[in-house]
Design a protein around this motif. Structure first.
Motif, PDB file in Angstrom:
ATOM      1  N   TYR A  36       0.838  -1.202   0.000  1.00  0.00           N
ATOM      2  CA  TYR A  36       0.000   0.000   0.000  1.00  0.00           C
ATOM      3  C   TYR A  36       0.872   1.250   0.000  1.00  0.00           C
ATOM      4  N   PHE A  37       1.897   1.241   0.835  1.00  0.00           N
ATOM      5  CA  PHE A  37       2.829   2.370   0.919  1.00  0.00           C
ATOM      6  C   PHE A  37       3.469   2.636  -0.439  1.00  0.00           C
ATOM      7  N   SER A  38       3.894   1.578  -1.105  1.00  0.00           N
ATOM      8  CA  SER A  38       4.521   1.711  -2.423  1.00  0.00           C
ATOM      9  C   SER A  38       3.561   2.367  -3.415  1.00  0.00           C
ATOM     10  N   ARG A  39       2.317   1.905  -3.395  1.00  0.00           N
ATOM     11  CA  ARG A  39       1.313   2.449  -4.317  1.00  0.00           C
ATOM     12  C   ARG A  39       1.015   3.925  -4.042  1.00  0.00           C
ATOM     13  N   ILE A  40       0.809   4.286  -2.778  1.00  0.00           N
ATOM     14  CA  ILE A  40       0.467   5.690  -2.499  1.00  0.00           C
ATOM     15  C   ILE A  40       1.676   6.595  -2.687  1.00  0.00           C
ATOM     16  N   PHE A  41       2.891   6.085  -2.450  1.00  0.00           N
ATOM     17  CA  PHE A  41       4.083   6.884  -2.704  1.00  0.00           C
ATOM     18  C   PHE A  41       4.157   7.237  -4.191  1.00  0.00           C
TER      19      PHE A  41
END
Length: 167
Positions: free
Chosen positions: A116-121
């Motif tokens: 999720y972090f990768s996607r929102i970053f």
């Protein structure tokens, strides 16, 4: 009464907004503005007509209005907190370029699931986390090449590359 207690709580919450750079201004979307306008118009109508129980009705509308304003201010503060989190993360990355910066560790630092972090970053910054870190490392390496007498190997290590070849 509970309604008065809520009103006092809401007013106290708005006092904290006064310290904000925006001076506690709330910005509403068009549909929210229409809803607030309807509340105010209903309050004015009650005040003008003064039918039985009008004061209680006006107080109830006022409580609804304060609740909507409080919800909006909380949402705005949450947005600012998230924005601050991103700024702090980017500062952390720049201050720790020589360290091993992994998706997992940085996601954990922000209390996010790594995928999720990768996607929102990527949504927020237009590049993956690793692309961002590599870009910052290269920018810092360029500064060191121009402003220092360090060797390529020393610069590579200083900016987080494992060796000259990966640099």
């Amino acid at each position: 009464s509970p309604a008065n207690a809520f009103s006092l709580l809401a007013i106290a919450s708005f006092n904290t907004m006064r310290n904000d750079a925006d001076c506690g201004r709330l910005s509403f979307a068009d549909n929210e503005k229409r809803a607030i306008e309807n509340i105010v118009l209903n309050m004015l109508s009650e005040c003008k007509e003064k039918k039985q129980g009008w004061e209680g009705i006006v107080e109830d509308y006022l409580n609804i209005l304060l609740a909507q304003m409080l919800r909006k201010s909380n949402a705005m503060m949450e947005y600012k907190e998230i924005d601050n989190m991103w700024r702090e993360l980017l500062d952390y990355i720049e201050e720790n370029l020589e360290s091993k910066l992994t998706l997992y560790a940085l996601a954990q630092k922000c209390f996010y699931n790594p995928s999720y972090f990768s996607r929102i970053f990527k949504e927020k910054f237009g590049m993956s986390l690793m692309e961002y870190i590599t870009q910052k490392r290269l920018e810092h390496a360029l500064e060191l090449l121009e402003a220092s007498s360090l060797s390529i190997e020393q610069i590579a290590q200083k900016v987080g590359f494992s060796d000259r070849n990966s640099f």
